[in-house]
Design a protein around this motif. Structure first.
Motif, PDB file in Angstrom:
ATOM      1  N   SER A 211      -3.962  -0.781  -0.033  1.00  0.00           N
ATOM      2  CA  SER A 211      -4.046   0.199   1.617  1.00  0.00           C
ATOM      3  C   SER A 211      -3.146   0.477   1.892  1.00  0.00           C
ATOM      4  O   SER A 211      -2.953   1.681   2.859  1.00  0.00           O
ATOM      5  N   ALA A 215      -2.369   4.210   2.808  1.00  0.00           N
ATOM      6  CA  ALA A 215      -1.553   5.218   4.751  1.00  0.00           C
ATOM      7  C   ALA A 215      -0.147   5.908   3.954  1.00  0.00           C
ATOM      8  O   ALA A 215      -0.527   6.849   5.008  1.00  0.00           O
ATOM      9  N   ARG A 222      -4.832   6.339   7.408  1.00  0.00           N
ATOM     10  CA  ARG A 222      -5.343   5.677   7.773  1.00  0.00           C
ATOM     11  C   ARG A 222      -6.797   6.259   6.178  1.00  0.00           C
ATOM     12  O   ARG A 222      -7.270   6.351   5.885  1.00  0.00           O
TER      13      ARG A 222
END
Length: 259
Positions: A211, A215, A222
């Motif tokens: 993640s 990002a 996101r």
């Protein structure tokens, strides 16, 4: 004087939409969006319990929703289901080929039966369901087909080989459908999601390292939310998109635009 054009028509009132693989995730979000735009929606899946729960949730939200349980990999099952829907609800005006799966292993670790499983569900099912629905669209000289493609219709990533191959094939199937069926006033386009929070990606969402990488890699910084795909589905299903055909439109927070 040049005449002033009327406003684009984004309404789907009076239209019937079948969304495959729609008891959860992206498919359910697309069904909700089409339903809120006025379409009568038919949810599809193989788990009748999950499917009926999803239908009830949509109905409670004021959406005209129904269930159709059939296996999108079984041609006989598909043909029976489409015929039954034609009798009970009426012809399908909008088809969303969304059913799909993912296997995350390096290609040398994929068994041949697993390869065929991914290709059959992600690619061949779109051909089979479209083949069952399109004769009615040809007869009526109108229809919309939306294929859920992927960012990986164009790009690859380690451990996603079968999925990438299937979604690349689906992109080209979208173009082939356009070439064969556009003359019948049928528009066939694809939605190409990037990285979205779904049940299928939950393991990656929970992986802090992945993640974090995502990002930084994505200009929007996101994960996408499935509701953010609905507007494009409504647009492609509406009269406003009547001259858009054979295209895959990516919804990826800018990931495919950046190095």
């Amino acid at each position: 004087m040049t005449p002033i054009a009327s406003a684009p028509d984004f309404t789907l009132s009076g239209q019937r939409a079948l969304v495959t693989g729609s008891s959860q995730g992206i498919g359910l979000a697309l069904a909700v969006a089409l339903g809120r735009a006025g379409a009568q929606v038919v949810l599809n899946g193989r788990n009748i319990t999950k499917l009926e729960a999803a239908v009830v949730a949509l109905q409670e939200a004021g959406i005209d929703a129904h269930a159709s349980v059939f296996d999108v990999q079984d041609e006989a099952s598909i043909n029976t289901a489409i015929a039954a829907l034609g009798t009970t609800l009426g012809p399908i005006d909008i088809l969303v080929n969304n059913a799909g799966m993912q296997l995350r292993r390096s290609l040398e670790q994929i068994e041949s039966h697993e390869w065929r499983q991914v290709i059959d569900l992600n690619l061949t099912s779109a051909f089979l369901v479209s083949k069952a629905v399109v004769p009615g669209m040809i007869e009526r000289q109108r229809g919309k087909i939306i294929n859920t493609c992927s960012l990986m219709s164009d790009l690859g990533r380690a451990t996603t080989g079968p999925y990438t191959a299937s979604k690349g094939g689906l992109k080209m199937l979208t173009k082939a459908m356009c070439v064969d069926w556009a003359r019948h006033n049928i528009q066939i386009n694809g939605i190409g999601p990037g990285y979205f929070r779904t049940e299928m990606t939950q393991a990656l969402v929970d992986d802090a390292e992945f993640s974090g990488w995502l990002a930084k890699r994505t200009p929007a910084g996101r994960w996408g939310e499935v509701e953010e795909l609905g507007g494009l589905a409504v647009f492609l299903a509406s009269p406003a998109a009547n001259f858009i055909n054979g295209q895959v439109i990516f919804v990826d927070g800018g990931l495919s635009a950046a190095l």
